[in-house]
Motif scaffolding. Structure first.
Motif, PDB file in Angstrom:
ATOM      1  N   ASN A 111      67.544   2.810 -69.844  1.00 23.08           N
ATOM      2  CA  ASN A 111      66.216   2.642 -70.428  1.00 23.08           C
ATOM      3  C   ASN A 111      65.994   1.159 -70.714  1.00 23.08           C
ATOM      4  N   PRO A 112      65.190   0.480 -69.906  1.00 25.42           N
ATOM      5  CA  PRO A 112      64.943  -0.949 -70.115  1.00 25.42           C
ATOM      6  C   PRO A 112      64.359  -1.261 -71.493  1.00 25.42           C
ATOM      7  N   ASN A 113      63.750  -0.252 -72.128  1.00 26.34           N
ATOM      8  CA  ASN A 113      63.175  -0.441 -73.469  1.00 26.34           C
ATOM      9  C   ASN A 113      64.077   0.113 -74.560  1.00 26.34           C
ATOM     10  N   ALA A 114      65.385   0.041 -74.352  1.00 19.45           N
ATOM     11  CA  ALA A 114      66.350   0.616 -75.310  1.00 19.45           C
ATOM     12  C   ALA A 114      66.164   0.043 -76.714  1.00 19.45           C
ATOM     13  N   GLU A 115      65.879  -1.246 -76.813  1.00 24.51           N
ATOM     14  CA  GLU A 115      65.721  -1.872 -78.131  1.00 24.51           C
ATOM     15  C   GLU A 115      64.510  -1.312 -78.869  1.00 24.51           C
ATOM     16  N   LYS A 116      63.399  -1.161 -78.157  1.00 25.47           N
ATOM     17  CA  LYS A 116      62.183  -0.628 -78.785  1.00 25.47           C
ATOM     18  C   LYS A 116      62.376   0.846 -79.158  1.00 25.47           C
ATOM     19  N   SER A 117      63.122   1.583 -78.334  1.00 25.73           N
ATOM     20  CA  SER A 117      63.427   2.985 -78.656  1.00 25.73           C
ATOM     21  C   SER A 117      64.272   3.064 -79.921  1.00 25.73           C
ATOM     22  N   ALA A 118      65.232   2.151 -80.025  1.00 24.38           N
ATOM     23  CA  ALA A 118      66.091   2.116 -81.220  1.00 24.38           C
ATOM     24  C   ALA A 118      65.266   1.807 -82.465  1.00 24.38           C
ATOM     25  N   VAL A 119      64.256   0.935 -82.328  1.00 21.33           N
ATOM     26  CA  VAL A 119      63.376   0.602 -83.462  1.00 21.33           C
ATOM     27  C   VAL A 119      62.714   1.875 -83.987  1.00 21.33           C
ATOM     28  N   ARG A 120      62.217   2.723 -83.064  1.00 20.15           N
ATOM     29  CA  ARG A 120      61.569   3.973 -83.485  1.00 20.15           C
ATOM     30  C   ARG A 120      62.557   4.908 -84.172  1.00 20.15           C
ATOM     31  N   THR A 121      63.749   5.034 -83.592  1.00 22.58           N
ATOM     32  CA  THR A 121      64.777   5.908 -84.172  1.00 22.58           C
ATOM     33  C   THR A 121      65.179   5.425 -85.554  1.00 22.58           C
ATOM     34  N   VAL A 122      65.447   4.136 -85.665  1.00 16.56           N
ATOM     35  CA  VAL A 122      65.854   3.547 -86.944  1.00 16.56           C
ATOM     36  C   VAL A 122      64.778   3.742 -88.009  1.00 16.56           C
ATOM     37  N   SER A 123      63.516   3.598 -87.606  1.00 12.46           N
ATOM     38  CA  SER A 123      62.407   3.769 -88.541  1.00 12.46           C
ATOM     39  C   SER A 123      62.372   5.195 -89.101  1.00 12.46           C
TER      40      SER A 123
END
Length: 198
Positions: A111-123
């Protein structure tokens, strides 16, 4: 009994807390948040550790926490803003760097957007953890008498373990317990018996 990297971090935060007259902005990014999430996951962290780096803690604010490291570097280059890269970031001697150099590239292939996905999960995790912490604080206020905590009617485990951890921090501030110890204390509260602590 801590790594050089962690000790340096503690010294930095302690120094900045003492000398600051206001907020201190750090340059943590969404990339750092993903690394922290994975680092804590590999250590077997509780929910709080999986919440990553909070956008604000005490006087420390993190205005770049939703931007990736690549976005920040691209912005700096576009506007000729000089920045310094810590030379230790290039070495795989540190676990965090191994995650950065070896694990994250594989995740970004998936997933090239892994960092942005992690932001959603962390939130989402941050909100859940805040609610459980609030419940634990309420239970503690209602069941703490002097130096004693009534554990005869403990709430469900996610709240009870937080209550126990908070109570230990109040009662014996110098004692550092990990999740295994907290779980053992919770078991003794429910089933009786004994356990060994540091």
């Amino acid at each position: 009994k801590m790594s050089t990297e962690l000790a340096a971090r503690e010294v930095r935060y302690d120094f900045l807390s003492r000398v600051s007259k206001g907020a201190v902005a750090t340059a943590h990014t969404a990339s750092d948040n993903l690394e922290t999430l994975l680092f804590n996951l590999t250590r077997g962290s509780a929910l709080k550790g999986l919440c990553g780096i909070p956008p604000k803690r005490d006087i420390f604010i993190r205005p770049l926490i939703l931007c990736t490291r690549a976005e920040v570097e691209e912005y700096c280059e576009r506007y000729n803003i000089p920045y310094v890269t810590d030379s230790t970031n290039l070495s795989d001697e540190y676990t965090r760097n191994k995650i950065r150099h070896k694990v994250i590239p594989v995740l970004k292939e998936i997933n090239p957007n892994a960092e942005k996905s992690a932001v959603r999960t962390v939130s989402e995790l941050f909100e859940d953890n805040a609610f459980l912490e609030e419940c634990a604080d309420k239970y503690l206020q209602e069941n703490l008498s002097g130096e004693e905590l009534d554990v005869s009617f403990l709430p469900k485990a996610p709240i009870a373990k937080r209550v126990i951890k908070k109570f230990v921090q109040i009662s014996v501030p110098r004692l550092s317990l990990d999740n295994l110890h907290i779980t053992e204390i919770y078991r003794v509260c429910n089933e009786g018996g004994r356990t060994g602590l540091p």
